[in-house]
Design a protein around this motif. Structure first.
Motif, PDB file in Angstrom:
ATOM      1  N   LYS A   1      40.082  -9.496  17.399  1.00 29.76           N
ATOM      2  CA  LYS A   1      40.972  -9.892  16.306  1.00 29.76           C
ATOM      3  C   LYS A   1      40.152 -10.069  15.038  1.00 29.76           C
ATOM      4  O   LYS A   1      39.114 -10.733  15.051  1.00 29.76           O
ATOM      5  CB  LYS A   1      41.697 -11.194  16.658  1.00 29.76           C
ATOM      6  CG  LYS A   1      42.666 -11.068  17.824  1.00 29.76           C
ATOM      7  CD  LYS A   1      43.400 -12.375  18.064  1.00 29.76           C
ATOM      8  CE  LYS A   1      44.403 -12.242  19.207  1.00 29.76           C
ATOM      9  NZ  LYS A   1      45.128 -13.524  19.450  1.00 29.76           N
ATOM     10  N   SER A   2      40.632  -9.491  13.967  1.00 25.44           N
ATOM     11  CA  SER A   2      39.882  -9.521  12.715  1.00 25.44           C
ATOM     12  C   SER A   2      40.105 -10.831  11.972  1.00 25.44           C
ATOM     13  O   SER A   2      40.913 -11.679  12.378  1.00 25.44           O
ATOM     14  CB  SER A   2      40.307  -8.355  11.821  1.00 25.44           C
ATOM     15  OG  SER A   2      41.566  -8.631  11.216  1.00 25.44           O
ATOM     16  N   ILE A   3      39.425 -10.980  10.865  1.00 20.37           N
ATOM     17  CA  ILE A   3      39.552 -12.173  10.040  1.00 20.37           C
ATOM     18  C   ILE A   3      40.992 -12.381   9.577  1.00 20.37           C
ATOM     19  O   ILE A   3      41.450 -13.510   9.414  1.00 20.37           O
ATOM     20  CB  ILE A   3      38.582 -12.101   8.835  1.00 20.37           C
ATOM     21  CG1 ILE A   3      38.572 -13.418   8.069  1.00 20.37           C
ATOM     22  CG2 ILE A   3      38.933 -10.942   7.920  1.00 20.37           C
ATOM     23  CD1 ILE A   3      37.508 -13.479   6.982  1.00 20.37           C
ATOM     24  N   HIS A   4      41.735 -11.292   9.408  1.00 20.40           N
ATOM     25  CA  HIS A   4      43.108 -11.388   8.913  1.00 20.40           C
ATOM     26  C   HIS A   4      44.057 -12.004   9.937  1.00 20.40           C
ATOM     27  O   HIS A   4      45.159 -12.429   9.586  1.00 20.40           O
ATOM     28  CB  HIS A   4      43.618 -10.009   8.493  1.00 20.40           C
ATOM     29  CG  HIS A   4      42.841  -9.404   7.372  1.00 20.40           C
ATOM     30  ND1 HIS A   4      42.578 -10.080   6.210  1.00 20.40           N
ATOM     31  CD2 HIS A   4      42.242  -8.182   7.240  1.00 20.40           C
ATOM     32  CE1 HIS A   4      41.867  -9.320   5.398  1.00 20.40           C
ATOM     33  NE2 HIS A   4      41.646  -8.164   6.005  1.00 20.40           N
ATOM     34  N   ASP A   5      43.635 -12.069  11.209  1.00 17.58           N
ATOM     35  CA  ASP A   5      44.443 -12.724  12.226  1.00 17.58           C
ATOM     36  C   ASP A   5      44.298 -14.243  12.173  1.00 17.58           C
ATOM     37  O   ASP A   5      45.076 -14.964  12.813  1.00 17.58           O
ATOM     38  CB  ASP A   5      44.051 -12.232  13.620  1.00 17.58           C
ATOM     39  CG  ASP A   5      44.455 -10.789  13.860  1.00 17.58           C
ATOM     40  OD1 ASP A   5      45.664 -10.509  13.848  1.00 17.58           O
ATOM     41  OD2 ASP A   5      43.559  -9.936  14.039  1.00 17.58           O
ATOM     42  N   TYR A   6      43.307 -14.725  11.423  1.00 17.04           N
ATOM     43  CA  TYR A   6      43.036 -16.160  11.375  1.00 17.04           C
ATOM     44  C   TYR A   6      43.083 -16.737   9.963  1.00 17.04           C
ATOM     45  O   TYR A   6      43.303 -17.941   9.799  1.00 17.04           O
ATOM     46  CB  TYR A   6      41.655 -16.450  11.987  1.00 17.04           C
ATOM     47  CG  TYR A   6      41.566 -16.055  13.434  1.00 17.04           C
ATOM     48  CD1 TYR A   6      41.967 -16.935  14.436  1.00 17.04           C
ATOM     49  CD2 TYR A   6      41.106 -14.792  13.807  1.00 17.04           C
ATOM     50  CE1 TYR A   6      41.909 -16.572  15.767  1.00 17.04           C
ATOM     51  CE2 TYR A   6      41.045 -14.414  15.143  1.00 17.04           C
ATOM     52  CZ  TYR A   6      41.449 -15.307  16.121  1.00 17.04           C
ATOM     53  OH  TYR A   6      41.398 -14.957  17.440  1.00 17.04           O
ATOM     54  N   VAL A   7      42.866 -15.911   8.963  1.00 16.39           N
ATOM     55  CA  VAL A   7      42.850 -16.370   7.579  1.00 16.39           C
ATOM     56  C   VAL A   7      43.834 -15.525   6.782  1.00 16.39           C
ATOM     57  O   VAL A   7      43.775 -14.288   6.828  1.00 16.39           O
ATOM     58  CB  VAL A   7      41.439 -16.256   6.957  1.00 16.39           C
ATOM     59  CG1 VAL A   7      41.436 -16.851   5.549  1.00 16.39           C
ATOM     60  CG2 VAL A   7      40.406 -16.949   7.831  1.00 16.39           C
ATOM     61  N   ASP A   8      44.743 -16.164   6.083  1.00 24.13           N
ATOM     62  CA  ASP A   8      45.704 -15.434   5.267  1.00 24.13           C
ATOM     63  C   ASP A   8      44.994 -14.615   4.198  1.00 24.13           C
ATOM     64  O   ASP A   8      44.023 -15.079   3.595  1.00 24.13           O
ATOM     65  CB  ASP A   8      46.681 -16.405   4.589  1.00 24.13           C
ATOM     66  CG  ASP A   8      47.644 -17.041   5.568  1.00 24.13           C
ATOM     67  OD1 ASP A   8      48.177 -18.115   5.235  1.00 24.13           O
ATOM     68  OD2 ASP A   8      47.839 -16.471   6.667  1.00 24.13           O
ATOM     69  N   LYS A   9      45.494 -13.427   3.967  1.00 22.11           N
ATOM     70  CA  LYS A   9      44.903 -12.582   2.938  1.00 22.11           C
ATOM     71  C   LYS A   9      44.959 -13.248   1.571  1.00 22.11           C
ATOM     72  O   LYS A   9      44.061 -13.068   0.745  1.00 22.11           O
ATOM     73  CB  LYS A   9      45.613 -11.232   2.898  1.00 22.11           C
ATOM     74  CG  LYS A   9      45.346 -10.357   4.112  1.00 22.11           C
ATOM     75  CD  LYS A   9      45.982  -8.981   3.961  1.00 22.11           C
ATOM     76  CE  LYS A   9      45.662  -8.112   5.170  1.00 22.11           C
ATOM     77  NZ  LYS A   9      46.245  -6.758   5.054  1.00 22.11           N
ATOM     78  N   SER A  10      45.997 -14.046   1.344  1.00 23.19           N
ATOM     79  CA  SER A  10      46.107 -14.738   0.058  1.00 23.19           C
ATOM     80  C   SER A  10      44.971 -15.733  -0.134  1.00 23.19           C
ATOM     81  O   SER A  10      44.457 -15.910  -1.239  1.00 23.19           O
ATOM     82  CB  SER A  10      47.452 -15.468  -0.035  1.00 23.19           C
ATOM     83  OG  SER A  10      47.580 -16.421   1.011  1.00 23.19           O
ATOM     84  N   ASP A  11      44.536 -16.389   0.978  1.00 23.39           N
ATOM     85  CA  ASP A  11      43.412 -17.317   0.886  1.00 23.39           C
ATOM     86  C   ASP A  11      42.118 -16.580   0.569  1.00 23.39           C
ATOM     87  O   ASP A  11      41.294 -17.055  -0.213  1.00 23.39           O
ATOM     88  CB  ASP A  11      43.254 -18.087   2.196  1.00 23.39           C
ATOM     89  CG  ASP A  11      44.407 -19.043   2.446  1.00 23.39           C
ATOM     90  OD1 ASP A  11      45.075 -19.422   1.461  1.00 23.39           O
ATOM     91  OD2 ASP A  11      44.644 -19.393   3.613  1.00 23.39           O
ATOM     92  N   LEU A  12      41.936 -15.419   1.192  1.00 24.38           N
ATOM     93  CA  LEU A  12      40.748 -14.624   0.914  1.00 24.38           C
ATOM     94  C   LEU A  12      40.744 -14.145  -0.527  1.00 24.38           C
ATOM     95  O   LEU A  12      39.711 -14.135  -1.194  1.00 24.38           O
ATOM     96  CB  LEU A  12      40.678 -13.424   1.863  1.00 24.38           C
ATOM     97  CG  LEU A  12      40.484 -13.741   3.350  1.00 24.38           C
ATOM     98  CD1 LEU A  12      40.546 -12.467   4.168  1.00 24.38           C
ATOM     99  CD2 LEU A  12      39.164 -14.454   3.576  1.00 24.38           C
ATOM    100  N   GLN A  13      41.906 -13.750  -1.022  1.00 27.81           N
ATOM    101  CA  GLN A  13      42.004 -13.290  -2.404  1.00 27.81           C
ATOM    102  C   GLN A  13      41.745 -14.430  -3.378  1.00 27.81           C
ATOM    103  O   GLN A  13      41.125 -14.231  -4.417  1.00 27.81           O
ATOM    104  CB  GLN A  13      43.384 -12.682  -2.642  1.00 27.81           C
ATOM    105  CG  GLN A  13      43.598 -11.355  -1.923  1.00 27.81           C
ATOM    106  CD  GLN A  13      45.050 -10.907  -1.923  1.00 27.81           C
ATOM    107  OE1 GLN A  13      45.938 -11.647  -2.366  1.00 27.81           O
ATOM    108  NE2 GLN A  13      45.296  -9.696  -1.430  1.00 27.81           N
ATOM    109  N   SER A  14      42.187 -15.652  -3.007  1.00 25.94           N
ATOM    110  CA  SER A  14      41.929 -16.808  -3.863  1.00 25.94           C
ATOM    111  C   SER A  14      40.435 -17.092  -3.951  1.00 25.94           C
ATOM    112  O   SER A  14      39.904 -17.405  -5.010  1.00 25.94           O
ATOM    113  CB  SER A  14      42.656 -18.042  -3.313  1.00 25.94           C
ATOM    114  OG  SER A  14      44.053 -17.850  -3.341  1.00 25.94           O
ATOM    115  N   ALA A  15      39.757 -16.968  -2.789  1.00 22.51           N
ATOM    116  CA  ALA A  15      38.308 -17.193  -2.780  1.00 22.51           C
ATOM    117  C   ALA A  15      37.598 -16.142  -3.619  1.00 22.51           C
ATOM    118  O   ALA A  15      36.654 -16.432  -4.356  1.00 22.51           O
ATOM    119  CB  ALA A  15      37.772 -17.167  -1.346  1.00 22.51           C
ATOM    120  N   GLU A  16      38.046 -14.897  -3.513  1.00 25.28           N
ATOM    121  CA  GLU A  16      37.438 -13.838  -4.304  1.00 25.28           C
ATOM    122  C   GLU A  16      37.679 -14.062  -5.792  1.00 25.28           C
ATOM    123  O   GLU A  16      36.806 -13.812  -6.623  1.00 25.28           O
ATOM    124  CB  GLU A  16      38.007 -12.486  -3.875  1.00 25.28           C
ATOM    125  CG  GLU A  16      37.538 -12.050  -2.497  1.00 25.28           C
ATOM    126  CD  GLU A  16      38.249 -10.802  -2.014  1.00 25.28           C
ATOM    127  OE1 GLU A  16      39.125 -10.303  -2.751  1.00 25.28           O
ATOM    128  OE2 GLU A  16      37.930 -10.330  -0.915  1.00 25.28           O
TER     129      GLU A  16
END
Length: 496
Positions: free
Chosen positions: A234-249
């Motif tokens: 399972k990739s990171i997207h199965d555990y962390v919302d893409k919106s959260d990753l985009q916010s961090a970026e």
């Protein structure tokens, strides 16, 4: 995800399947770190009453007194988390980590690279590994998802945690060996030792160095074999919302984007003071002197240079003896300012990192209370002395490792633990003719090993990676169990 991606395995080995089943069980049953601390508190409370004969009121008193013992340490941990977070997520630093994540082309290679990075950095300083290992795991997960490499994100997070779970206490920042090397330490004052034990007898002994190298190799191999087959990964997207990753970026990019581009989103009120740069507001009228000061690169550089130069002075005059948690935090704080330069932008990035420290603020007092009950009631010493009484010269390192492992489940503080257990371990070692340096390293191995079960030290990693403890600790526990026969054999067979 394409199960036939480059480097994937379409069928798992027996070890991988066992690890996957254990992970499923732990994910269903493991409590949150907060509930874990509460459960341990009740276990220690009952043990103090039943084993040591302490009254219930006494145990509650020990708990209350110990509750505040980690306040300084908690603030140090919050700072090391926040400063490391801010530095690592600066665009230039983050880009360097991202370039490293481009190297692996297989799932197993990605996991091994994160693990080796974490364990090697932890030997230098556990604080570096605590933050950089977590961020590297997160960035590796993002890159793997982009490249369609079937890396199982929970195992990747465990790889980033392996420095705290294996090598940190044998290295340059190990609490037990550094304490023995300190002039006039508590053991000398108590008459347990006649003189200091230099790092050449502990950290830099062939015994410790051999254990470190062998452990990194063995742990990396086990992590590789545990890597789930592609159909189960399972990739990171199965555990962390893409919106959260985009916010961090977005937060990362914010440190480097022009202030004009950030003006619409970064004009935050702070007692009436706008925090965007003067350049961003040129079109809005005259810029107040306070704004120019807040965003002065010259002022930020002067302050940063002062702090960085002082850290350099400490190392120049004291050498590696200057390395401690306060110096690391001080250095991180001013290096971060040197990287961002603008004081206002640096403060904003700290605001982004503040929520990551919430777990530390909540949980550290509870574990400090557990330590208070263990130490004040005598449970720690009783357990250690009972175990050491059945050891021989040949088995002593293995027994010391087991003592460190068991007590660390309840008192996950290497330094505080060693202050209590050290006299018993050193005295027993001297009676059996076991070198004090060997006994100390063996204990340190155990103190680090069971961090793979107790989620105490994983709190910063959980905050950074966005994963839950129960989602990754199945594999952490699998690694802890896989390390048992190896560490037992290595401690027994490797000559000192």
């Amino acid at each position: 995800m394409d199960s036939q991606s480059t480097g994937s395995r379409t069928s798992g080995n027996a070890l991988e399947r066992t690890g996957h089943r254990l992970a499923d069980v732990v994910e269903r049953w493991m409590p949150s770190p907060f509930l874990f601390a509460i459960i341990l508190s009740y276990i220690v409370f009952l043990a103090g009453v039943l084993v040591e004969g302490a009254g219930p009121a006494e145990m509650v008193s020990y708990w209350f007194d110990g509750f505040w013992a980690f306040l300084t340490f908690a603030m140090q941990m919050a700072l090391i988390l926040m400063t490391g977070f801010v530095i690592a997520y600066h665009p230039r630093v983050n880009d360097a980590l991202r370039r490293l994540t481009e190297v692996p082309s297989t799932a197993g290679g990605a996991v091994v690279m994160v693990a080796v990075f974490s364990m090697a950095i932890a030997w230098v300083h556990w604080g570096f590994s605590l933050i950089l290992g977590a961020i590297f795991a997160r960035e590796m997960g993002k890159t793997a998802a982009e490249k369609d490499i079937p890396v199982h994100y929970p195992l990747l997070c465990v790889a980033g945690y392996m420095g705290l779970g294996l090598t940190w206490h044998w290295g340059l920042s190990g609490s037990a060996p550094l304490l023995l090397a300190t002039a006039g330490n508590a053991f000398i004052q108590q008459g347990v030792l006649e003189s200091t034990v230099p790092p050449t007898k502990t950290i830099f002994s062939t015994y410790a160095l051999a254990l470190t190298v062998l452990s990194i190799v063995y742990a990396s191999l086990m992590l590789y074999l545990l890597s789930p087959a592609a159909e189960r990964a399972k990739s990171i997207h199965d555990y962390v919302d893409k919106s959260d990753l985009q916010s961090a970026e977005a937060a990362t990019d914010g440190g480097e984007r022009s202030d004009g581009a950030r003006a619409s989103s970064d004009l935050q009120s702070d007692g009436g003071t706008m925090e965007s740069s003067p350049e961003a507001q040129l079109g809005a009228g005259p810029v107040a002197p306070a704004e120019r000061i807040d965003n002065s690169r010259i002022l930020g550089a002067i302050i940063a240079l002062t702090g960085v130069l002082y850290v350099a002075y400490l190392f120049a005059t004291r050498g590696l003896d200057a390395l401690n948690l306060n110096v690391v935090n001080f250095g991180f704080l001013f290096i971060g300012l040197a990287i961002y330069t603008k004081p206002a932008v640096y403060r904003e990035r700290f605001g982004d990192a503040a929520t990551a420290a919430a777990g530390i603020v909540l949980l550290f007092p509870f574990f400090a209370g557990i330590q208070g009950m263990m130490n004040a009631s005598g449970l720690s010493q009783t357990f250690a002395e009972s175990m050491l009484a059945v050891s021989t010269q040949a088995t002593f390192p293995v027994v010391a490792w087991l003592v460190g492992s068991m007590v660390n489940l309840f008192v996950p503080s290497g330094g505080g633990e060693w202050i209590v257990l050290g006299p018993s371990i050193i005295s027993a070692a001297q009676e059996l003719g076991v070198p004090v340096g060997q006994a100390t390293i063996a204990y340190a191995v155990g103190d680090a090993h069971t961090n793979l079960l107790n989620p105490f030290w994983a709190i910063p990693l959980l905050a950074i990676t966005g994963i839950k403890a129960r989602e990754m600790f199945g594999y952490a526990i699998a690694m802890m169990l896989l390390l048992v026969p190896f560490l037992g054999a290595a401690l027994y067979l490797v000559p000192y």
